[in-house]
Design a protein around this motif. Structure first.
Motif, PDB file in Angstrom:
ATOM      1  N   ALA A 163       7.734  12.200  14.075  1.00  0.00           N
ATOM      2  CA  ALA A 163       7.174  10.952  13.561  1.00  0.00           C
ATOM      3  C   ALA A 163       7.285   9.864  14.611  1.00  0.00           C
ATOM      4  N   PRO A 164       6.371   8.900  14.631  1.00  0.00           N
ATOM      5  CA  PRO A 164       6.468   7.802  15.607  1.00  0.00           C
ATOM      6  C   PRO A 164       7.784   7.060  15.477  1.00  0.00           C
ATOM      7  N   ASN A 165       8.416   6.811  16.596  1.00  0.00           N
ATOM      8  CA  ASN A 165       9.700   6.110  16.596  1.00  0.00           C
ATOM      9  C   ASN A 165       9.480   4.628  16.276  1.00  0.00           C
ATOM     10  N   GLY A 166      10.483   3.995  15.736  1.00  0.00           N
ATOM     11  CA  GLY A 166      10.386   2.573  15.435  1.00  0.00           C
ATOM     12  C   GLY A 166      10.833   2.239  14.025  1.00  0.00           C
ATOM     13  N   ALA A 167      11.477   3.219  13.325  1.00  0.00           N
ATOM     14  CA  ALA A 167      11.927   2.943  11.964  1.00  0.00           C
ATOM     15  C   ALA A 167      12.972   1.835  11.937  1.00  0.00           C
ATOM     16  N   SER A 168      13.820   1.778  12.973  1.00  0.00           N
ATOM     17  CA  SER A 168      14.859   0.750  12.998  1.00  0.00           C
ATOM     18  C   SER A 168      14.280  -0.645  13.192  1.00  0.00           C
ATOM     19  N   ARG A 169      13.091  -0.717  13.800  1.00  0.00           N
ATOM     20  CA  ARG A 169      12.473  -2.020  14.019  1.00  0.00           C
ATOM     21  C   ARG A 169      11.539  -2.418  12.883  1.00  0.00           C
ATOM     22  N   ARG A 170      11.318  -1.505  11.926  1.00  0.00           N
ATOM     23  CA  ARG A 170      10.392  -1.784  10.847  1.00  0.00           C
ATOM     24  C   ARG A 170      11.071  -2.662   9.803  1.00  0.00           C
ATOM     25  N   CYS A 171      10.392  -3.701   9.373  1.00  0.00           N
ATOM     26  CA  CYS A 171      10.953  -4.611   8.381  1.00  0.00           C
ATOM     27  C   CYS A 171      10.766  -4.017   6.982  1.00  0.00           C
TER      28      CYS A 171
ATOM     29  N   VAL B 290      12.391  -2.818   2.917  1.00  0.00           N
ATOM     30  CA  VAL B 290      13.448  -2.035   2.270  1.00  0.00           C
ATOM     31  C   VAL B 290      13.429  -0.616   2.822  1.00  0.00           C
ATOM     32  N   LYS B 291      14.614  -0.076   3.060  1.00  0.00           N
ATOM     33  CA  LYS B 291      14.738   1.285   3.601  1.00  0.00           C
ATOM     34  C   LYS B 291      15.335   2.204   2.552  1.00  0.00           C
ATOM     35  N   LEU B 292      15.330   3.498   2.871  1.00  0.00           N
ATOM     36  CA  LEU B 292      15.819   4.511   1.943  1.00  0.00           C
ATOM     37  C   LEU B 292      17.289   4.283   1.610  1.00  0.00           C
ATOM     38  N   ALA B 293      18.076   3.869   2.610  1.00  0.00           N
ATOM     39  CA  ALA B 293      19.507   3.630   2.382  1.00  0.00           C
ATOM     40  C   ALA B 293      19.724   2.478   1.396  1.00  0.00           C
ATOM     41  N   ASP B 294      18.840   1.482   1.413  1.00  0.00           N
ATOM     42  CA  ASP B 294      18.969   0.365   0.470  1.00  0.00           C
ATOM     43  C   ASP B 294      18.772   0.834  -0.971  1.00  0.00           C
ATOM     44  N   VAL B 295      17.811   1.726  -1.180  1.00  0.00           N
ATOM     45  CA  VAL B 295      17.576   2.268  -2.523  1.00  0.00           C
ATOM     46  C   VAL B 295      18.777   3.084  -2.975  1.00  0.00           C
ATOM     47  N   ALA B 296      19.360   3.884  -2.042  1.00  0.00           N
ATOM     48  CA  ALA B 296      20.515   4.717  -2.390  1.00  0.00           C
ATOM     49  C   ALA B 296      21.705   3.852  -2.808  1.00  0.00           C
TER      50      ALA B 296
ATOM     51  N   ARG C 294      21.580   0.791  -4.089  1.00  0.00           N
ATOM     52  CA  ARG C 294      21.302   0.136  -5.375  1.00  0.00           C
ATOM     53  C   ARG C 294      21.452   1.119  -6.535  1.00  0.00           C
ATOM     54  N   ALA C 295      21.033   2.362  -6.358  1.00  0.00           N
ATOM     55  CA  ALA C 295      21.117   3.354  -7.444  1.00  0.00           C
ATOM     56  C   ALA C 295      22.454   4.072  -7.477  1.00  0.00           C
ATOM     57  N   ASP C 296      23.329   3.779  -6.486  1.00  0.00           N
ATOM     58  CA  ASP C 296      24.652   4.405  -6.405  1.00  0.00           C
ATOM     59  C   ASP C 296      24.541   5.926  -6.295  1.00  0.00           C
ATOM     60  N   VAL C 297      23.641   6.372  -5.411  1.00  0.00           N
ATOM     61  CA  VAL C 297      23.478   7.808  -5.134  1.00  0.00           C
ATOM     62  C   VAL C 297      23.399   7.978  -3.627  1.00  0.00           C
ATOM     63  N   SER C 298      23.306   9.227  -3.187  1.00  0.00           N
ATOM     64  CA  SER C 298      23.169   9.504  -1.762  1.00  0.00           C
ATOM     65  C   SER C 298      21.707   9.403  -1.344  1.00  0.00           C
ATOM     66  N   THR C 299      21.490   9.279  -0.024  1.00  0.00           N
ATOM     67  CA  THR C 299      20.110   9.230   0.475  1.00  0.00           C
ATOM     68  C   THR C 299      19.396  10.554   0.227  1.00  0.00           C
ATOM     69  N   GLY C 300      20.151  11.663   0.220  1.00  0.00           N
ATOM     70  CA  GLY C 300      19.542  12.960  -0.084  1.00  0.00           C
ATOM     71  C   GLY C 300      18.997  13.012  -1.488  1.00  0.00           C
ATOM     72  N   THR C 301      19.703  12.377  -2.444  1.00  0.00           N
ATOM     73  CA  THR C 301      19.212  12.351  -3.823  1.00  0.00           C
ATOM     74  C   THR C 301      17.928  11.537  -3.918  1.00  0.00           C
TER      75      THR C 301
ATOM     76  N   ARG D  50      17.169   6.329 -12.780  1.00  0.00           N
ATOM     77  CA  ARG D  50      17.925   5.263 -12.122  1.00  0.00           C
ATOM     78  C   ARG D  50      17.392   5.001 -10.712  1.00  0.00           C
ATOM     79  N   VAL D  51      17.048   6.065 -10.007  1.00  0.00           N
ATOM     80  CA  VAL D  51      16.497   5.904  -8.652  1.00  0.00           C
ATOM     81  C   VAL D  51      15.122   5.258  -8.708  1.00  0.00           C
ATOM     82  N   GLU D  52      14.284   5.694  -9.663  1.00  0.00           N
ATOM     83  CA  GLU D  52      12.945   5.108  -9.780  1.00  0.00           C
ATOM     84  C   GLU D  52      13.022   3.628 -10.143  1.00  0.00           C
ATOM     85  N   ALA D  53      14.006   3.272 -10.939  1.00  0.00           N
ATOM     86  CA  ALA D  53      14.171   1.848 -11.285  1.00  0.00           C
ATOM     87  C   ALA D  53      14.585   1.044 -10.052  1.00  0.00           C
ATOM     88  N   ALA D  54      15.472   1.627  -9.220  1.00  0.00           N
ATOM     89  CA  ALA D  54      15.877   0.934  -7.988  1.00  0.00           C
ATOM     90  C   ALA D  54      14.694   0.780  -7.043  1.00  0.00           C
ATOM     91  N   ILE D  55      13.840   1.798  -6.968  1.00  0.00           N
ATOM     92  CA  ILE D  55      12.649   1.725  -6.114  1.00  0.00           C
ATOM     93  C   ILE D  55      11.721   0.610  -6.583  1.00  0.00           C
TER      94      ILE D  55
END
Length: 523
Positions: free
Chosen positions: A312-320, A322-328, A330-337, A355-360
């Motif tokens: 995938a094109p690099n640059g995820a760290s520079r992208r503004c 919400v990220k996957l870790a933020d959702v994890a 908020r939902a109190d789960v792992s990023t894998g979940t 719970r995850v869909e609500a956090a999303i």
């Protein structure tokens, strides 16, 4: 008296002696050295600056009137005013700003200066830098780095001090080395190891493994192209569709990767523009690849390149956003979940999924893109580390917290496919044996030269294909005949057919589509 000094880029700068006895450069209002198109303009500007300085000295210091029976020696100061000493760091900053070279060269100079020269010589004045200091620094660097690298850094130091010597800031260049000084037998200590090469079957197998690792045909086609044309890495990455001909490839540009991550479109190394003849099998292989992939212009250069990058094109760290870790969190789960909810919702409990869909929905998370998207271009480190080296050695490199380990494979279909996901090593049934340990992507260029040697190719034709220049008298009187080109194309085709036949004897099929078509249609 001022004078004009010619620079490497073809322009001139005016040089004059200031009132402090230091050689100075004609500068503009912003303090930058002025670049003159002609030698005459530069010399005139330097003389004007000297005249202006003399006029200021006369106005500020009128000529003293000598009293009776008093000599000029008693009135004038007995010692010259002290000249401020210039440090190496102060001079090299000005020296670097005045260079006008290719971005790749400027990048290398900056790295040499900042990482190796300034830490040792930055605070020293020129009269404190002696030949003994330079030799001691070189010995210390050789104890930490490769001798070839130290030689390159010393060359940069020699260049800087040579310019300082020309400007009369230093009497002689302390980085200069006398030829033949020291024990001649000791030269072998700095000799680099011999470059590892492979053969035609090795090229084919490495390309197949690299494509199996990436899950596409690009790496197979690219490896075979590099092995049978001898183009440089930047020339392969920067190969534009318009320069691929039915029976040849025209090398006009390369993509050079800078430290900033930007790929600079620049001429090939040493301006080695050339046309490389292609065997018929290679033209057919690449043409089928172009038709199948239908390459589009890239966003960074707006040009159509034959090969795409991997991953995938690099640059995820520079992208503004919400990220996957933020959702994890908020939902109190792992990023894998969270990933399972997005990709395999049936594998997650309904309560957790809700719970995850609500956090999303609450955070407004938007997926970053389709996983099938690929970067516009190959990156040297990514290609060599995660595709080429595992294909050559059969091992993945060390990446904390995981140590280096063999590529885990499922035995079927032959030659094996990588086991992915959790506990891949436990599920593995086989691993690859090394093909040519120590081989690098540039080693395929050496392999191409070796293959041409085996085919008794004339040196003139080899130099033309590789973009080398032989300035000897013999090369000047040597010429290429069309029959030489035909013989080389026939020889490369025979070697390719033999390698394909050996690969077919191992297994008549392949997980790589492009190779599988060749194996099934080969007799």
């Amino acid at each position: 008296m001022g004078y004009a000094e010619k620079q490497r880029a073809g322009h001139y700068r005016g040089r004059y002696w200031s009132s402090t006895g230091v050689l100075d450069t004609v500068k503009d209002a912003n303090g930058r050295a002025v670049r003159f198109k002609s030698k005459r303009e530069a010399a005139k500007a330097a003389n004007d600056m000297e005249a202006l300085l003399r006029q200021q000295v006369v106005q500020e210091s009128p000529v003293p009137v000598l009293p009776l029976r008093q000599t000029a020696a008693e009135v004038l100061p007995q010692t010259a005013p002290e000249v401020p000493k210039l440090t190496f760091g102060e001079y090299v900053n000005q020296w670097y700003s005045e260079q006008d070279l290719a971005p790749s060269t400027m990048q290398n100079y900056r790295r040499h200066i900042e990482e190796h020269l300034l830490p040792e010589f930055g605070d020293k004045t020129f009269d404190e830098i002696s030949r003994q200091n330079v030799e001691a620094w070189a010995r210390k660097e050789r104890s930490l780095y490769a001798a070839s690298s130290v030689k390159t850094w010393r060359g940069t130091l020699h260049l800087i001090l040579a310019d300082a010597t020309d400007e009369k800031l230093i009497g002689s260049n302390p980085a200069a080395r006398r030829r033949g000084r020291g024990r001649r037998a000791g030269r072998s200590r700095d000799r680099a190891p011999e470059k590892v090469t492979t053969d035609a079957l090795g090229i084919l197998l490495i390309g197949e493994r690299a494509s199996i690792l990436s899950g596409r045909d690009d790496e197979f086609v690219g490896t075979v192209t590099k092995g049978y044309t001898g183009v440089r890495w930047g020339e392969l990455v920067g190969l534009e569709k318009e320069y691929w001909r039915p029976d040849s490839v025209r090398v006009e540009w390369q993509l050079y990767e800078l430290d900033t991550g930007e790929l600079d479109r620049c001429p090939p190394k040493d301006d080695s523009y050339r046309t490389v003849d292609n065997p018929r099998f290679l033209s057919s292989l690449v043409n089928d690849h172009i038709i199948r992939t239908d390459p589009k212009p890239c966003e960074c250069h707006g040009r159509t390149y034959i090969f795409r990058g991997y991953g995938a094109p690099n640059g995820a760290s520079r992208r503004c956003g919400v990220k996957l870790a933020d959702v994890a969190r908020r939902a109190d789960v792992s990023t894998g979940t969270v990933s399972n909810v997005l990709n395999r919702p049936g594998a997650v409990k309904e309560e957790t999924r809700l719970r995850v869909e609500a956090a999303i929905a609450e955070l407004g998370y938007v997926r970053a893109g389709v996983p099938a998207d690929h970067a516009a271009h190959w990156r040297r480190s990514g290609f060599a580390t995660w595709l080429f080296q595992p294909a050559v050695t059969g091992w993945y490199p060390k990446k904390a917290p995981q140590e280096a380990h063999p590529v885990p494979l499922l035995a079927e279909p032959w030659p094996g496919v990588p086991a992915r996901g959790r506990n891949a090593s436990d599920r593995a049934e086989a691993c690859w044996v090394p093909i040519a340990k120590g081989l690098t992507p540039h080693g395929l260029r050496h392999t191409n030269k070796k293959i041409m040697r085996l085919l008794r190719t004339p040196p003139k034709l080899m130099d033309e294909r590789l973009g080398h220049l032989d300035g000897s008298v013999q090369a000047r009187y040597d010429h290429i005949d069309p029959s030489m080109r035909r013989e080389l194309m026939e020889g490369l085709t025979e070697i390719w057919e033999a390698a394909l036949e050996m690969r077919r004897a191992m297994c008549p099929t392949s997980p790589v589509r492009a190779l599988d078509v060749l194996l099934r249609g080969h007799r």
